[in-house]
Write a protein that holds these residues in place. Structure first.
Motif, PDB file in Angstrom:
ATOM      1  N   LEU A 140       0.839  -1.192   0.000  1.00 37.52           N
ATOM      2  CA  LEU A 140       0.000   0.000   0.000  1.00 37.52           C
ATOM      3  C   LEU A 140       0.877   1.246   0.000  1.00 37.52           C
ATOM      4  O   LEU A 140       1.778   1.380   0.829  1.00 37.52           O
ATOM      5  N   SER A 141       0.622   2.160  -0.931  1.00 35.42           N
ATOM      6  CA  SER A 141       1.373   3.410  -0.975  1.00 35.42           C
ATOM      7  C   SER A 141       0.912   4.330   0.147  1.00 35.42           C
ATOM      8  O   SER A 141      -0.153   4.143   0.746  1.00 35.42           O
ATOM      9  N   PHE A 142       1.712   5.353   0.432  1.00 38.44           N
ATOM     10  CA  PHE A 142       1.307   6.336   1.443  1.00 38.44           C
ATOM     11  C   PHE A 142      -0.011   7.006   1.058  1.00 38.44           C
ATOM     12  O   PHE A 142      -0.882   7.225   1.906  1.00 38.44           O
ATOM     13  N   VAL A 143      -0.148   7.353  -0.218  1.00 38.13           N
ATOM     14  CA  VAL A 143      -1.364   8.040  -0.676  1.00 38.13           C
ATOM     15  C   VAL A 143      -2.588   7.144  -0.497  1.00 38.13           C
ATOM     16  O   VAL A 143      -3.655   7.605  -0.065  1.00 38.13           O
ATOM     17  N   ASP A 144      -2.457   5.862  -0.811  1.00 35.14           N
ATOM     18  CA  ASP A 144      -3.578   4.944  -0.645  1.00 35.14           C
ATOM     19  C   ASP A 144      -3.830   4.615   0.818  1.00 35.14           C
ATOM     20  O   ASP A 144      -4.972   4.345   1.221  1.00 35.14           O
ATOM     21  N   ALA A 145      -2.780   4.637   1.644  1.00 35.49           N
ATOM     22  CA  ALA A 145      -2.931   4.301   3.058  1.00 35.49           C
ATOM     23  C   ALA A 145      -3.657   5.391   3.829  1.00 35.49           C
ATOM     24  O   ALA A 145      -4.430   5.097   4.753  1.00 35.49           O
ATOM     25  N   ALA A 146      -3.422   6.652   3.475  1.00 38.59           N
ATOM     26  CA  ALA A 146      -3.949   7.758   4.274  1.00 38.59           C
ATOM     27  C   ALA A 146      -5.465   7.671   4.491  1.00 38.59           C
ATOM     28  O   ALA A 146      -5.927   7.701   5.638  1.00 38.59           O
ATOM     29  N   PRO A 147      -6.295   7.530   3.448  1.00 37.72           N
ATOM     30  CA  PRO A 147      -7.745   7.482   3.681  1.00 37.72           C
ATOM     31  C   PRO A 147      -8.191   6.230   4.432  1.00 37.72           C
ATOM     32  O   PRO A 147      -9.283   6.214   5.007  1.00 37.72           O
ATOM     33  N   MET A 148      -7.381   5.192   4.436  1.00 37.43           N
ATOM     34  CA  MET A 148      -7.763   3.963   5.137  1.00 37.43           C
ATOM     35  C   MET A 148      -7.744   4.146   6.656  1.00 37.43           C
ATOM     36  O   MET A 148      -8.411   3.411   7.380  1.00 37.43           O
ATOM     37  N   SER A 149      -7.011   5.168   7.145  1.00 41.08           N
ATOM     38  CA  SER A 149      -6.870   5.332   8.591  1.00 41.08           C
ATOM     39  C   SER A 149      -8.088   5.973   9.244  1.00 41.08           C
ATOM     40  O   SER A 149      -8.185   6.002  10.478  1.00 41.08           O
ATOM     41  N   CYS A 150      -9.019   6.479   8.448  1.00 40.01           N
ATOM     42  CA  CYS A 150     -10.275   6.996   8.999  1.00 40.01           C
ATOM     43  C   CYS A 150     -11.450   6.498   8.159  1.00 40.01           C
ATOM     44  O   CYS A 150     -12.236   5.679   8.609  1.00 40.01           O
ATOM     45  N   ALA A 151     -11.568   6.953   6.917  1.00 39.81           N
ATOM     46  CA  ALA A 151     -12.694   6.541   6.072  1.00 39.81           C
ATOM     47  C   ALA A 151     -12.718   5.026   5.890  1.00 39.81           C
ATOM     48  O   ALA A 151     -13.758   4.369   6.050  1.00 39.81           O
ATOM     49  N   GLY A 152     -11.561   4.454   5.567  1.00 38.16           N
ATOM     50  CA  GLY A 152     -11.498   3.022   5.299  1.00 38.16           C
ATOM     51  C   GLY A 152     -11.832   2.180   6.506  1.00 38.16           C
ATOM     52  O   GLY A 152     -12.668   1.275   6.448  1.00 38.16           O
ATOM     53  N   VAL A 153     -11.187   2.482   7.635  1.00 34.94           N
ATOM     54  CA  VAL A 153     -11.424   1.665   8.827  1.00 34.94           C
ATOM     55  C   VAL A 153     -12.851   1.825   9.322  1.00 34.94           C
ATOM     56  O   VAL A 153     -13.456   0.875   9.848  1.00 34.94           O
ATOM     57  N   THR A 154     -13.437   2.999   9.154  1.00 33.74           N
ATOM     58  CA  THR A 154     -14.799   3.211   9.636  1.00 33.74           C
ATOM     59  C   THR A 154     -15.781   2.281   8.925  1.00 33.74           C
ATOM     60  O   THR A 154     -16.602   1.618   9.572  1.00 33.74           O
ATOM     61  N   VAL A 155     -15.700   2.188   7.595  1.00 32.15           N
ATOM     62  CA  VAL A 155     -16.652   1.325   6.880  1.00 32.15           C
ATOM     63  C   VAL A 155     -16.287  -0.145   7.024  1.00 32.15           C
ATOM     64  O   VAL A 155     -17.170  -1.001   7.214  1.00 32.15           O
ATOM     65  N   TYR A 156     -14.996  -0.468   6.945  1.00 34.51           N
ATOM     66  CA  TYR A 156     -14.579  -1.867   7.040  1.00 34.51           C
ATOM     67  C   TYR A 156     -14.921  -2.455   8.406  1.00 34.51           C
ATOM     68  O   TYR A 156     -15.524  -3.540   8.508  1.00 34.51           O
ATOM     69  N   HIS A 157     -14.556  -1.742   9.458  1.00 40.16           N
ATOM     70  CA  HIS A 157     -14.787  -2.260  10.813  1.00 40.16           C
ATOM     71  C   HIS A 157     -16.282  -2.291  11.132  1.00 40.16           C
ATOM     72  O   HIS A 157     -16.743  -3.166  11.869  1.00 40.16           O
ATOM     73  N   ALA A 158     -17.034  -1.339  10.586  1.00 40.64           N
ATOM     74  CA  ALA A 158     -18.489  -1.365  10.782  1.00 40.64           C
ATOM     75  C   ALA A 158     -19.091  -2.612  10.153  1.00 40.64           C
ATOM     76  O   ALA A 158     -19.911  -3.300  10.778  1.00 40.64           O
TER      77      ALA A 158
END
Length: 337
Positions: A140-158
């Motif tokens: 995962l690149s830095f650019v792709d990782a950044a949104p995963m730390s809030c937007a991504g984890v929120t939907v995935y973990h939900a």
């Protein structure tokens, strides 16, 4: 002390300005991160508006941070200079309050959020608690990782916190910054995925992100459309619209779950009668801990889930913020350093 560039907001609703700031070495339990990318989240609006209690000014926004550890404070274990890490909405926990002792780290009574309790990621450098760090996988690149730390984890973990199992039908309300990731994760988890949004213009994008079905909420009764598909086990409500959220409830099958992550201050138009007979559950879902962020990023690598991103250099942070604020951003903006 060293100097780095950072965005400052001098007071509530003041413009975003790029300035030089002094950087101190990390204290005990902290690390300093050379920021490579920082996502632009809708919640940044609330910080710039001064809507959270106890805020201090000037403020540096940004809570979707990805970069490399540059310095480590005393007492930090398990991380080293050069490690690639992300910091999201979960910006650290105390490990000693009542909630932390129960293992409910996301509800830490002394929890920290970048840009609230300490300067955020619209900057070349961020100092953060080591408890906030999520390791970024090699794929995962830095650019792709950044949104995963809030937007991504929120939907995935939900989604993974529901009772739905592979093969169940799941609806994602909203095809935006959160919803387009929710669709991808739902499809990758093996759910028959229904996207719900306003207008026919989002249909092609929804299917490109992996939706099996698309429901235009302006074309008729949303609950009827969901029932016509056989009903759904889960509605993941990413749209920040209480009326639209309420219109999905009738599409839930018995013992279905409405999971709300789209933030709105308006009451949900749901009566007890809507809930009791079919035994429905309505739940709010917060973001996720650093461990949840790591799980999200690893899953994203395995299943090729990525945010659709528009990149902006740090010098154009104000433009990136304005694009989000005025609805011009297509899914997620990411500031690169």
């Amino acid at each position: 002390m060293t100097t780095h560039r950072a965005v400052h907001v001098a007071s509530a609703q003041a413009p975003l300005e790029l300035v030089d700031v002094q950087t101190s070495p990390p204290a005990a339990g902290q690390v300093r991160i050379d920021v490579a990318a920082c996502g632009v989240c809708g919640t940044d609006r609330e910080f710039v508006a001064g809507h959270f209690p106890g805020m201090t000014w000037p403020l540096t926004p940004g809570h979707e941070i990805a970069g490399t550890i540059a310095e480590i404070g005393s007492g930090v274990e398990g991380f080293a200079v050069g490690d690639r890490v992300a910091v999201g909405w979960f910006g650290g926990n105390c490990n000693h309050c009542a909630q932390c002792r129960k293992g409910q780290f996301i509800h830490c009574e002394n929890g920290q959020v970048p840009s609230w309790q300490y300067p955020g990621g619209y900057a070349q450098s961020v100092t953060a608690p080591a408890t906030a760090l999520a390791r970024i996988p090699d794929g995962l690149s830095f650019v792709d990782a950044a949104p995963m730390s809030c937007a991504g984890v929120t939907v995935y973990h939900a989604l993974r916190s529901t009772h739905a199992v592979a093969g169940d039908r799941v609806a994602v309300l909203g095809v935006g910054g959160l919803g387009h990731l929710g669709i991808q994760f739902a499809r990758a988890m093996g759910f028959e995925t229904v996207a719900v949004a306003r207008g026919a213009d989002k249909a092609d994008d929804a299917r490109r992100f992996g939706a099996h079905h698309y429901v235009d909420s302006t074309a008729g009764d949303v609950s009827e459309a969901l029932r016509a598909l056989g009903g759904v086990a889960v509605v993941l409500a990413t749209a920040a619209n209480s009326t639209a959220i309420g219109q999905t409830v009738g599409g839930l099958n018995p013992r279905g779950e409405l999971v709300v992550i789209g933030v709105s201050a308006d009451p949900l138009p749901i009566s007890p009668l809507d809930l009791i007979t079919p035994a429905l559950t309505v739940a709010g879902h917060p973001s996720g801990t650093a461990a949840d962020v790591e799980d999200t990023m690893n899953f994203a690598v395995l299943h090729d889930v990525r945010a659709q991103i528009q990149e902006y250099p740090l010098e154009q942070a104000a433009e990136a913020y304005a694009a989000m604020e005025h609805g011009r951003a297509r899914y997620r903006g990411v500031i690169t350093i």
